[in-house]
Design an enzyme around this catalytic site. Structure first.
Site: not given
Length: 306
Positions: A47, A75, A89, A181
């Site tokens: 993203d 991550y 987000d 997310r």
């Protein structure tokens, strides 16, 4: 007559540290222009808000990029509690605010345990998945919501790194297709207060780690093309997980013509993929067709046809 590609025949893999605010495609195009490469592709998007590891494939490496799409990822993310946004987000509109109860680390750990292992995830509307030929985020921007089937993904580990009253940081080791997310939103729901992420950084994808990443600024600061190309990983770095087969000149010639060839002592099973090398040089991938027989699967364009 085929149109000649503009640019240089640069081949290899760059481990890019994608900056925040740049789409994966824009980052890719900046790398391609910087290397003056004829062809470039990436191995799975990040993203615009996200940063970190984005392997960029140049030239012949684009032929093997699909092998990294299936890879596991790691991550690091920051989860903000008590605020739910439409995108999951910090870039999305706030749609709900909730009171955050006092949470001890042990309470968060207990909830995290429910999200380790194989879990079901409903992909977010703000994603590049398609519905009837249109990307979901395009529909979401029009105020539309469509049903999305839950997908099974694997969270190998979700490790709590730090905890504050209204936020905590996680390191997540997961399978392909996992939306961080969505994971944060689901954890927030389980905690009873909702959540969204305010930071996301990819640290690992397949065999590649953040240790050898390059920022765009660092690449631009290198003195010349040769210095930049020296930072590229070899094309076969994308397929290092596959077994190696050495072939002689005769076998290499047959493979380059699209023909299968016999290899003595071949111990791989039918349908298995292998890396092929001739004179220690990577020439592409082969697939086992039967006892002692290998056929070309994907070869480098530079393999001589004679």
């Amino acid at each position: 007559m085929a149109r000649q590609r503009r640019g240089l025949p640069v081949n290899g893999v760059l481990l890019l540290d994608k900056p925040k605010g740049l789409s994966s495609n824009h980052a890719l195009q900046r790398v391609r222009r910087l290397f003056q490469a004829q062809k470039a592709g990436h191995t799975g998007t990040l993203d615009p808000m996200a940063t970190g590891l984005l392997p960029v494939c140049l030239g012949e490496a684009t032929k093997f990029s699909a092998h990294l799409l299936e890879a596991d990822k790691v991550y690091r993310t920051r989860v903000e509690l008590g605020v739910i946004t439409e995108t999951g987000d910090a870039e999305g509109e706030v749609i709900e605010r909730c009171e955050v109860p006092p949470l001890a680390n042990a309470e968060i750990e207990a909830v995290l345990e429910r999200f380790r292992g194989e879990i079901e995830q409903v992909p977010p509307m703000y994603s590049a998945l398609k519905h009837q030929g249109r990307k979901l985020y395009e529909l979401a921007r029009e105020g539309k919501t469509v049903e999305r089937a839950a997908r099974r993904v694997s969270v190998y580990d979700a490790r709590l790194l730090a905890c504050e009253a209204l936020a905590f940081e996680l390191e997540v080791n997961c399978s392909k297709g996992t939306y961080i997310r969505t994971l944060a939103e689901d954890i927030g729901h389980a905690l009873g207060c909702g959540a969204h992420i305010s930071a996301l950084r990819r640290l690992k994808t397949g065999p590649f780690t953040a240790q050898h990443m390059w920022t765009l600024e660092a690449l631009e600061a290198l003195p010349d093309q040769a210095a930049r190309e020296a930072q590229l990983l070899s094309v076969d770095a994308l397929v290092e997980h596959l077994p190696i087969l050495m072939v002689d000149a005769q076998a290499s010639a047959r493979l380059s013509h699209g023909q299968s060839t016999q290899l003595d002592g071949l111990s791989l099973g039918s349908g298995e993929l292998a890396r092929l090398y001739h004179d220690a040089a990577f020439i592409g991938l082969g697939v086992v067709k039967g006892a002692q027989e290998i056929a070309p699967k994907r070869l480098l364009s530079t393999v001589a046809i004679s």
